[in-house]
Design a protein around this motif. Structure first.
Motif, PDB file in Angstrom:
ATOM      1  N   ARG A  31       0.846  -1.183   0.000  1.00 28.83           N
ATOM      2  CA  ARG A  31       0.000   0.000   0.000  1.00 28.83           C
ATOM      3  C   ARG A  31       0.886   1.238   0.000  1.00 28.83           C
ATOM      4  O   ARG A  31       1.911   1.282   0.680  1.00 28.83           O
ATOM      5  CB  ARG A  31      -0.884   0.018   1.250  1.00 28.83           C
ATOM      6  CG  ARG A  31      -2.038  -0.984   1.175  1.00 28.83           C
ATOM      7  CD  ARG A  31      -3.313  -0.274   0.770  1.00 28.83           C
ATOM      8  NE  ARG A  31      -4.419  -1.212   0.618  1.00 28.83           N
ATOM      9  CZ  ARG A  31      -5.331  -1.419   1.559  1.00 28.83           C
ATOM     10  NH1 ARG A  31      -5.247  -0.789   2.709  1.00 28.83           N
ATOM     11  NH2 ARG A  31      -6.323  -2.261   1.333  1.00 28.83           N
ATOM     12  N   ASP A  32       0.492   2.237  -0.734  1.00 32.46           N
ATOM     13  CA  ASP A  32       1.213   3.505  -0.729  1.00 32.46           C
ATOM     14  C   ASP A  32       1.198   4.092   0.681  1.00 32.46           C
ATOM     15  O   ASP A  32       0.163   4.092   1.355  1.00 32.46           O
ATOM     16  CB  ASP A  32       0.550   4.472  -1.713  1.00 32.46           C
ATOM     17  CG  ASP A  32       1.345   5.750  -1.890  1.00 32.46           C
ATOM     18  OD1 ASP A  32       1.544   6.481  -0.894  1.00 32.46           O
ATOM     19  OD2 ASP A  32       1.764   6.033  -3.023  1.00 32.46           O
ATOM     20  N   ALA A  35      -1.507   6.613   1.799  1.00 37.72           N
ATOM     21  CA  ALA A  35      -2.902   6.210   1.926  1.00 37.72           C
ATOM     22  C   ALA A  35      -3.321   6.218   3.396  1.00 37.72           C
ATOM     23  O   ALA A  35      -2.509   6.008   4.300  1.00 37.72           O
ATOM     24  CB  ALA A  35      -3.106   4.827   1.329  1.00 37.72           C
ATOM     25  N   GLY A  39      -6.719   2.621   3.250  1.00 33.08           N
ATOM     26  CA  GLY A  39      -5.957   2.350   2.041  1.00 33.08           C
ATOM     27  C   GLY A  39      -6.220   3.313   0.904  1.00 33.08           C
ATOM     28  O   GLY A  39      -5.795   3.065  -0.228  1.00 33.08           O
ATOM     29  N   GLU A  40      -6.888   4.430   1.182  1.00 32.91           N
ATOM     30  CA  GLU A  40      -7.260   5.378   0.135  1.00 32.91           C
ATOM     31  C   GLU A  40      -6.903   6.804   0.539  1.00 32.91           C
ATOM     32  O   GLU A  40      -6.617   7.086   1.707  1.00 32.91           O
ATOM     33  CB  GLU A  40      -8.777   5.310  -0.130  1.00 32.91           C
ATOM     34  CG  GLU A  40      -9.278   3.940  -0.549  1.00 32.91           C
ATOM     35  CD  GLU A  40     -10.796   3.887  -0.632  1.00 32.91           C
ATOM     36  OE1 GLU A  40     -11.318   3.004  -1.344  1.00 32.91           O
ATOM     37  OE2 GLU A  40     -11.469   4.729   0.007  1.00 32.91           O
ATOM     38  N   TYR A  41      -6.928   7.696  -0.426  1.00 33.82           N
ATOM     39  CA  TYR A  41      -6.917   9.127  -0.138  1.00 33.82           C
ATOM     40  C   TYR A  41      -7.711   9.843  -1.220  1.00 33.82           C
ATOM     41  O   TYR A  41      -8.007   9.279  -2.283  1.00 33.82           O
ATOM     42  CB  TYR A  41      -5.497   9.693  -0.011  1.00 33.82           C
ATOM     43  CG  TYR A  41      -4.564   9.464  -1.170  1.00 33.82           C
ATOM     44  CD1 TYR A  41      -4.590  10.272  -2.304  1.00 33.82           C
ATOM     45  CD2 TYR A  41      -3.614   8.438  -1.134  1.00 33.82           C
ATOM     46  CE1 TYR A  41      -3.723  10.077  -3.364  1.00 33.82           C
ATOM     47  CE2 TYR A  41      -2.737   8.224  -2.177  1.00 33.82           C
ATOM     48  CZ  TYR A  41      -2.791   9.050  -3.296  1.00 33.82           C
ATOM     49  OH  TYR A  41      -1.927   8.839  -4.340  1.00 33.82           O
ATOM     50  N   ARG A 146      -8.668   7.657  -4.508  1.00 38.18           N
ATOM     51  CA  ARG A 146      -7.613   6.807  -5.086  1.00 38.18           C
ATOM     52  C   ARG A 146      -7.167   5.743  -4.098  1.00 38.18           C
ATOM     53  O   ARG A 146      -6.909   6.025  -2.922  1.00 38.18           O
ATOM     54  CB  ARG A 146      -6.432   7.666  -5.519  1.00 38.18           C
ATOM     55  CG  ARG A 146      -5.181   6.883  -5.923  1.00 38.18           C
ATOM     56  CD  ARG A 146      -4.206   7.748  -6.692  1.00 38.18           C
ATOM     57  NE  ARG A 146      -4.663   7.910  -8.089  1.00 38.18           N
ATOM     58  CZ  ARG A 146      -4.000   8.627  -9.001  1.00 38.18           C
ATOM     59  NH1 ARG A 146      -2.876   9.261  -8.672  1.00 38.18           N
ATOM     60  NH2 ARG A 146      -4.465   8.717 -10.249  1.00 38.18           N
ATOM     61  N   GLU A 147      -7.060   4.515  -4.602  1.00 30.95           N
ATOM     62  CA  GLU A 147      -6.508   3.393  -3.838  1.00 30.95           C
ATOM     63  C   GLU A 147      -5.202   2.979  -4.518  1.00 30.95           C
ATOM     64  O   GLU A 147      -5.222   2.403  -5.601  1.00 30.95           O
ATOM     65  CB  GLU A 147      -7.495   2.227  -3.818  1.00 30.95           C
ATOM     66  CG  GLU A 147      -7.004   1.016  -3.038  1.00 30.95           C
ATOM     67  CD  GLU A 147      -7.996  -0.135  -3.065  1.00 30.95           C
ATOM     68  OE1 GLU A 147      -7.571  -1.275  -2.782  1.00 30.95           O
ATOM     69  OE2 GLU A 147      -9.191   0.095  -3.370  1.00 30.95           O
ATOM     70  N   THR A 159      -2.948   2.247  -9.443  1.00 29.90           N
ATOM     71  CA  THR A 159      -3.986   2.942  -8.695  1.00 29.90           C
ATOM     72  C   THR A 159      -5.367   2.583  -9.229  1.00 29.90           C
ATOM     73  O   THR A 159      -5.558   2.392 -10.429  1.00 29.90           O
ATOM     74  CB  THR A 159      -3.798   4.467  -8.766  1.00 29.90           C
ATOM     75  OG1 THR A 159      -3.771   4.892 -10.138  1.00 29.90           O
ATOM     76  CG2 THR A 159      -2.501   4.883  -8.094  1.00 29.90           C
TER      77      THR A 159
END
Length: 235
Positions: A31-32, A35, A39-41, A146-147, A159
């Motif tokens: 995972r970035d 995030a 797991g998202e932003y 975005r995931e 992504t």
């Protein structure tokens, strides 16, 4: 230092494809770090185009070498704000960006382009020239969740961009009551695959699915066309 060009592949996928591919990638990629816990932003971009809508027309016309300008923020915060120039050459992309402050954004959105008249910052100088002579102006807000997943091998970034929305009548990046509406059917997600010189075979295999085909999925174009269809855009 010269521009760093990367490969960029785009796909429009449904939720069945999303769940399948994501499950495979979770075992292969990380995972970035940016995030959130889920797991998202959130990403919101304000895209610019000139008086002739060059960026829009070149994309629709299939021009292989083109540029787009945008201001981007994350999670509706003003801690990190960038003015970005995205450069496309055939299958490759590169980015040039400069940091902005919240006050600079406010000045720009009120029409004060003089804050970009900074000769020792090439991107700002270019934007100033575009705004002064080609009437580069804000056109549309592009809003999505975005995931992201990353892999050091090949410098791969994959992504899943969901809930694509557009602000119909505002160009205020920080408007929490923007009233953004869906610009893409909720059953579809945009999958983007970016990498340097090569895409590792095991990641390429994980992306294989029947019916998965590359598409020219420009979020900017999708949102501009949506606004035009709904007759809100100034012509």
């Amino acid at each position: 230092m010269g521009l760093k060009y990367r490969n960029e592949l785009k796909f429009m996928i449904n939720y069945h494809q999303y769940f399948t591919i994501r499950q495979r990638l979770k075992a292969l990629m990380k995972r970035d770090e940016h995030a959130g816990p889920n797991g998202e932003y959130h990403i919101r971009s304000l895209y610019f185009d000139d008086i002739g809508n060059t960026a829009l027309d070149e994309k629709l016309g299939g021009v292989s070498d083109r540029v787009k300008y945008r201001i981007r923020i994350y999670n509706m915060e003003d801690k990190v704000i960038h003015f970005e120039k995205k450069i496309k050459k055939n299958e490759y992309i590169a980015k040039v960006k400069e940091s902005l402050t919240r006050s600079m954004v406010d000045e720009l959105l009120h029409g004060n382009i003089e804050i970009l008249n900074v000769p020792d910052k090439p991107l700002f100088a270019e934007l100033y020239d575009e705004m002064k002579h080609r009437l580069l102006r804000p056109k549309v807000i592009v809003d999505y969740v975005r995931e992201p997943y990353v892999c050091a091998n090949g410098n791969v970034r994959i992504t899943f961009d969901k809930e694509l929305r557009s602000g119909l009548s505002s160009t205020d990046l920080f408007d929490t009551e923007l009233g953004a509406v869906r610009a893409l059917d909720e059953n579809f997600i945009i999958l983007e695959v970016k990498f340097d010189e090569y895409l590792p075979g095991y990641i390429r295999d994980a992306l294989q699915m029947e019916g998965l085909q590359r598409q020219s999925a420009s979020k900017y174009v999708i949102c501009r066309k949506y606004i035009k269809m709904n007759s809100w855009e100034d012509q």
